[in-house]
Design a protein around this motif. Structure first.
Motif, PDB file in Angstrom:
ATOM      1  N   MET A  98       0.807  -1.214  -0.119  1.00 15.95           N
ATOM      2  CA  MET A  98      -0.119   0.051   0.101  1.00 15.95           C
ATOM      3  C   MET A  98       0.849   1.159  -0.200  1.00 15.95           C
ATOM      4  O   MET A  98       0.264   2.350  -0.209  1.00 15.95           O
ATOM      5  CB  MET A  98      -1.117  -0.144   1.193  1.00 15.95           C
ATOM      6  N   ARG A  99       2.140   1.263   0.223  1.00 17.07           N
ATOM      7  CA  ARG A  99       2.939   2.157   0.109  1.00 17.07           C
ATOM      8  C   ARG A  99       3.069   2.686  -1.360  1.00 17.07           C
ATOM      9  O   ARG A  99       3.413   3.992  -1.665  1.00 17.07           O
ATOM     10  CB  ARG A  99       4.388   2.132   0.675  1.00 17.07           C
ATOM     11  N   PHE A 100       2.773   1.884  -2.321  1.00 18.30           N
ATOM     12  CA  PHE A 100       2.628   2.318  -3.725  1.00 18.30           C
ATOM     13  C   PHE A 100       1.245   2.836  -4.002  1.00 18.30           C
ATOM     14  O   PHE A 100       1.178   3.019  -5.300  1.00 18.30           O
ATOM     15  CB  PHE A 100       2.956   1.157  -4.620  1.00 18.30           C
ATOM     16  N   ALA A 101       0.332   3.147  -3.281  1.00 18.41           N
ATOM     17  CA  ALA A 101      -0.776   3.646  -3.479  1.00 18.41           C
ATOM     18  C   ALA A 101      -0.774   4.717  -4.212  1.00 18.41           C
ATOM     19  O   ALA A 101       0.139   5.704  -3.686  1.00 18.41           O
ATOM     20  CB  ALA A 101      -1.682   3.495  -2.297  1.00 18.41           C
ATOM     21  N   THR A 102      -1.921   5.564  -4.757  1.00 16.49           N
ATOM     22  CA  THR A 102      -2.088   7.028  -5.084  1.00 16.49           C
ATOM     23  C   THR A 102      -2.442   7.592  -3.795  1.00 16.49           C
ATOM     24  O   THR A 102      -2.745   7.072  -2.768  1.00 16.49           O
ATOM     25  CB  THR A 102      -3.179   7.014  -6.060  1.00 16.49           C
ATOM     26  N   GLN A 103      -2.144   8.800  -3.884  1.00 16.01           N
ATOM     27  CA  GLN A 103      -2.646   9.835  -2.572  1.00 16.01           C
ATOM     28  C   GLN A 103      -3.923   9.664  -2.392  1.00 16.01           C
ATOM     29  O   GLN A 103      -4.337   9.408  -1.085  1.00 16.01           O
ATOM     30  CB  GLN A 103      -2.231  11.179  -3.069  1.00 16.01           C
ATOM     31  N   PHE A 182      -8.059  -3.148  -4.682  1.00 18.68           N
ATOM     32  CA  PHE A 182      -8.887  -3.129  -3.389  1.00 18.68           C
ATOM     33  C   PHE A 182     -10.515  -3.325  -3.498  1.00 18.68           C
ATOM     34  O   PHE A 182     -10.795  -2.842  -4.574  1.00 18.68           O
ATOM     35  CB  PHE A 182      -8.943  -1.304  -3.063  1.00 18.68           C
ATOM     36  N   VAL A 183     -10.914  -4.210  -2.607  1.00 23.11           N
ATOM     37  CA  VAL A 183     -12.133  -4.731  -2.715  1.00 23.11           C
ATOM     38  C   VAL A 183     -12.718  -4.632  -1.195  1.00 23.11           C
ATOM     39  O   VAL A 183     -12.327  -5.236  -0.318  1.00 23.11           O
ATOM     40  CB  VAL A 183     -12.183  -6.124  -3.296  1.00 23.11           C
ATOM     41  N   GLU A 184     -13.914  -3.549  -1.326  1.00 26.70           N
ATOM     42  CA  GLU A 184     -14.601  -3.511  -0.169  1.00 26.70           C
ATOM     43  C   GLU A 184     -15.331  -4.794   0.272  1.00 26.70           C
ATOM     44  O   GLU A 184     -15.889  -5.374  -0.711  1.00 26.70           O
ATOM     45  CB  GLU A 184     -15.591  -2.182  -0.195  1.00 26.70           C
ATOM     46  N   LYS A 185     -15.345  -5.214   1.682  1.00 33.32           N
ATOM     47  CA  LYS A 185     -16.122  -6.366   2.018  1.00 33.32           C
ATOM     48  C   LYS A 185     -17.712  -6.468   1.698  1.00 33.32           C
ATOM     49  O   LYS A 185     -18.274  -7.430   1.445  1.00 33.32           O
ATOM     50  CB  LYS A 185     -15.741  -6.886   3.316  1.00 33.32           C
ATOM     51  N   ILE A 221      -7.305  -0.225  -8.552  1.00 29.40           N
ATOM     52  CA  ILE A 221      -6.060  -0.847  -9.039  1.00 29.40           C
ATOM     53  C   ILE A 221      -4.981  -0.349  -8.055  1.00 29.40           C
ATOM     54  O   ILE A 221      -4.960   0.754  -7.843  1.00 29.40           O
ATOM     55  CB  ILE A 221      -5.667  -0.982 -10.189  1.00 29.40           C
ATOM     56  N   LEU A 222      -4.467  -1.282  -7.127  1.00 26.06           N
ATOM     57  CA  LEU A 222      -3.054  -0.799  -6.447  1.00 26.06           C
ATOM     58  C   LEU A 222      -1.890  -0.824  -7.320  1.00 26.06           C
ATOM     59  O   LEU A 222      -1.551  -1.702  -7.845  1.00 26.06           O
ATOM     60  CB  LEU A 222      -2.756  -1.529  -5.277  1.00 26.06           C
ATOM     61  N   GLY A 223      -1.131   0.162  -7.773  1.00 29.16           N
ATOM     62  CA  GLY A 223       0.036   0.148  -8.672  1.00 29.16           C
ATOM     63  C   GLY A 223      -0.571   0.107 -10.051  1.00 29.16           C
ATOM     64  O   GLY A 223      -1.427   0.659 -10.356  1.00 29.16           O
ATOM     65  N   GLU A 224       0.077  -0.886 -10.743  1.00 31.11           N
ATOM     66  CA  GLU A 224      -0.471  -0.894 -12.381  1.00 31.11           C
ATOM     67  C   GLU A 224      -0.621  -2.385 -12.587  1.00 31.11           C
ATOM     68  O   GLU A 224      -0.358  -3.249 -11.820  1.00 31.11           O
ATOM     69  CB  GLU A 224       0.901  -0.449 -13.181  1.00 31.11           C
ATOM     70  N   ILE A 225      -1.458  -2.566 -13.783  1.00 31.47           N
ATOM     71  CA  ILE A 225      -1.690  -3.879 -14.293  1.00 31.47           C
ATOM     72  C   ILE A 225      -0.347  -4.559 -14.520  1.00 31.47           C
ATOM     73  O   ILE A 225       0.569  -4.051 -15.139  1.00 31.47           O
ATOM     74  CB  ILE A 225      -2.632  -3.854 -15.546  1.00 31.47           C
ATOM     75  N   GLY A 228       1.163  -7.153  -9.832  1.00 35.27           N
ATOM     76  CA  GLY A 228       0.730  -7.606  -8.858  1.00 35.27           C
ATOM     77  C   GLY A 228       1.670  -8.706  -8.009  1.00 35.27           C
ATOM     78  O   GLY A 228       2.033  -8.610  -6.821  1.00 35.27           O
ATOM     79  N   TYR A 229       2.117  -9.568  -9.018  1.00 36.63           N
ATOM     80  CA  TYR A 229       3.308 -10.633  -8.333  1.00 36.63           C
ATOM     81  C   TYR A 229       4.311  -9.959  -7.727  1.00 36.63           C
ATOM     82  O   TYR A 229       4.745 -10.168  -6.703  1.00 36.63           O
ATOM     83  CB  TYR A 229       3.698 -11.478  -9.430  1.00 36.63           C
ATOM     84  N   ASP A 230       5.031  -8.905  -8.104  1.00 31.06           N
ATOM     85  CA  ASP A 230       6.150  -8.403  -7.638  1.00 31.06           C
ATOM     86  C   ASP A 230       5.947  -7.643  -5.984  1.00 31.06           C
ATOM     87  O   ASP A 230       6.484  -7.722  -5.242  1.00 31.06           O
ATOM     88  CB  ASP A 230       6.671  -6.834  -8.570  1.00 31.06           C
ATOM     89  N   MET A 231       4.698  -6.989  -6.071  1.00 30.26           N
ATOM     90  CA  MET A 231       4.142  -6.305  -4.801  1.00 30.26           C
ATOM     91  C   MET A 231       3.794  -7.394  -4.064  1.00 30.26           C
ATOM     92  O   MET A 231       4.094  -7.308  -2.678  1.00 30.26           O
ATOM     93  CB  MET A 231       3.051  -5.685  -5.388  1.00 30.26           C
ATOM     94  N   THR A 232       3.141  -8.521  -4.612  1.00 29.55           N
ATOM     95  CA  THR A 232       3.041  -9.628  -3.798  1.00 29.55           C
ATOM     96  C   THR A 232       4.313 -10.266  -2.809  1.00 29.55           C
ATOM     97  O   THR A 232       4.412 -10.528  -1.798  1.00 29.55           O
ATOM     98  CB  THR A 232       2.387 -10.874  -4.229  1.00 29.55           C
ATOM     99  N   LYS A 233       5.510 -10.207  -3.834  1.00 31.85           N
ATOM    100  CA  LYS A 233       6.680 -10.800  -3.301  1.00 31.85           C
ATOM    101  C   LYS A 233       7.052  -9.665  -2.313  1.00 31.85           C
ATOM    102  O   LYS A 233       7.718 -10.202  -1.234  1.00 31.85           O
ATOM    103  CB  LYS A 233       7.603 -10.988  -4.345  1.00 31.85           C
ATOM    104  N   ASP A 234       6.894  -8.552  -2.325  1.00 32.81           N
ATOM    105  CA  ASP A 234       7.419  -7.502  -1.457  1.00 32.81           C
ATOM    106  C   ASP A 234       6.662  -7.675  -0.031  1.00 32.81           C
ATOM    107  O   ASP A 234       7.094  -7.446   0.984  1.00 32.81           O
ATOM    108  CB  ASP A 234       7.120  -5.994  -1.901  1.00 32.81           C
TER     109      ASP A 234
END
Length: 388
Positions: A98-103, A182-185, A221-225, A228-234
């Motif tokens: 989430m540190r890569f999220a938009t403002q 991001f998906v609201e429950k 979308i968090l980051g870009e299309i 996802g896998y790179d962010m998941t590895k982070d």
């Protein structure tokens, strides 16, 4: 080289120890007897976490967190790991990506999560996609104004208390386009499938969710299309470091409990720690913890010094592997030293023995860590692990 902790680090270590023992320990048996903690207990811990300044240690102060370094997080997590029932999870670490999220996304999700007003869960695993996330069947398809998500996620840790989920999905069903949403429950189509029971009595649950034509906006979308896998590895790097630190803490508590018991338990007219069988078990436990803690502190410090994503991933794999297997051996010996008492759930060593079994499975099994480690040795040579 100076391996002494600074004054500030010693103060943080002592503060984290006091927090764990005074805020978390009192709720251990509630968690054990009720397979979780009440809303009231959870709120008490939230309030205490804010008061002690331990909210969102992994995010910047600008985003509402504490801005702890990796090493400082390690000092905190080591102490938290001494609490049974994973009550440490009441102290929240908003997902690293989430540190890569938009403002705008930060203001909607990250900042209130850091402040304890919201809670996230990260959803990756599926029925047929565990160690290999490229097998994920959850997909996101473009629709007017946003995206339509369909799929099913398993083992959504803290999914019961989270109010939104970070969902790892493949755009157009293409495994080369892994993307986090991001998906609201409370959105239409988000369905709780079931909440399985597990070996441990965990403070929170690991439910399964179905996403049935869930519509989210373009801005979710968090980051870009494809990132996802790179962010998941982070996220895995941070999660594995946290597991390793908590494993060391859990092993220390188990060893201390066993050592205390062995000094007080009288059999055949003397304390059982006079018998070589017990002495040698305690000696082995001490050596294993010393080795793991040395590795934990060194690698946490090293990861703070570099932004090399692949190198950090490789080192975190080795650390998680060693510490998670170490704690299993230490806790097993602790149970053995306590004998029949060690098999009673009222004993911390029994709960730690049961709690820490999952550490060889979640956030990457021991076998997957070995795959990562051996792959890095092939690419970079043994120096990546044996060099200084």
């Amino acid at each position: 080289m100076d391996f002494n902790l600074s004054k500030e680090h010693l103060e943080l270590q002592a503060k984290a120890k006091e927090f764990t023992e005074t805020v978390l320990f009192p709720h251990e048996m509630e968690c054990e007897e009720n397979d979780g903690i009440s809303r009231e207990t959870h709120q008490k811990i939230i309030d205490a976490t804010l008061a002690w300044g331990f909210n969102a240690p992994n995010h910047s102060k600008e985003d509402g967190g504490q801005g702890f370094s990796i090493f400082e997080q390690t000092l905190l997590n080591e102490q938290l790991g001494k609490a049974t029932g994973a009550i440490w999870d009441a102290l929240w670490y908003p997902s690293y990506p989430m540190r890569f999220a938009t403002q705008a996304q930060k203001e909607e999700y990250l900042i209130p999560t850091c402040q304890g007003k919201r809670r996230d869960a990260y959803a990756i695993t599926e029925a047929d996609a565990g160690s290999d996330p490229t097998q994920c069947m959850t997909r996101a398809d473009k629709v007017e104004g946003g995206w339509k998500i369909n799929g099913e996620k398993w083992f959504v840790t803290i999914g019961d208390i989270a109010d939104y989920i970070l969902v790892h999905a493949h755009v157009d069903g293409d495994s080369t386009k892994p993307t986090v949403f991001f998906v609201e429950k409370n959105l239409p189509g988000v369905e709780l499938k079931r909440t399985p029971l597990y070996t441990h009595h965990f403070a929170f649950k690991h439910p399964e969710y179905i996403f049935n034509d869930v519509i989210v906006g373009e801005d979710k979308i968090l980051g870009e299309i494809g990132q996802g896998y790179d962010m998941t590895k982070d996220w895995f790097v941070e999660a594995r470091l946290g597991i390793a630190a908590r494993c060391v803490g859990g092993a220390i508590r188990a060893a201390e409990e066993a050592n205390k018991f062995a000094a007080e338990r009288i059999q055949f007219g003397q304390p059982i720690n006079n018998f070589q069988a017990i002495e040698f078990m305690l000696a082995d436990m001490g050596v294993e913890i010393m080795a793991a803690k040395s590795m934990l502190y060194r690698l946490s410090w090293e990861i703070d010094q570099t932004s090399d994503r692949k190198l950090n991933h490789a080192k975190a794999a080795a650390l998680k592997l060693y510490c998670s297997e170490m704690v299993g051996r230490v806790c097993d010996k602790a149970v053995q030293i306590l004998g029949g008492r060690g098999y009673m759930r009222e004993q911390a060593v029994e709960r730690l023995w049961r709690d820490t079994r999952v550490d060889r499975i979640w956030e990457g099994t021991s076998e997957i860590q070995r795959v990562i480690i051996s792959g890095q040795i092939k690419k970079r040579g043994l120096d990546i692990y044996t060099g200084w």
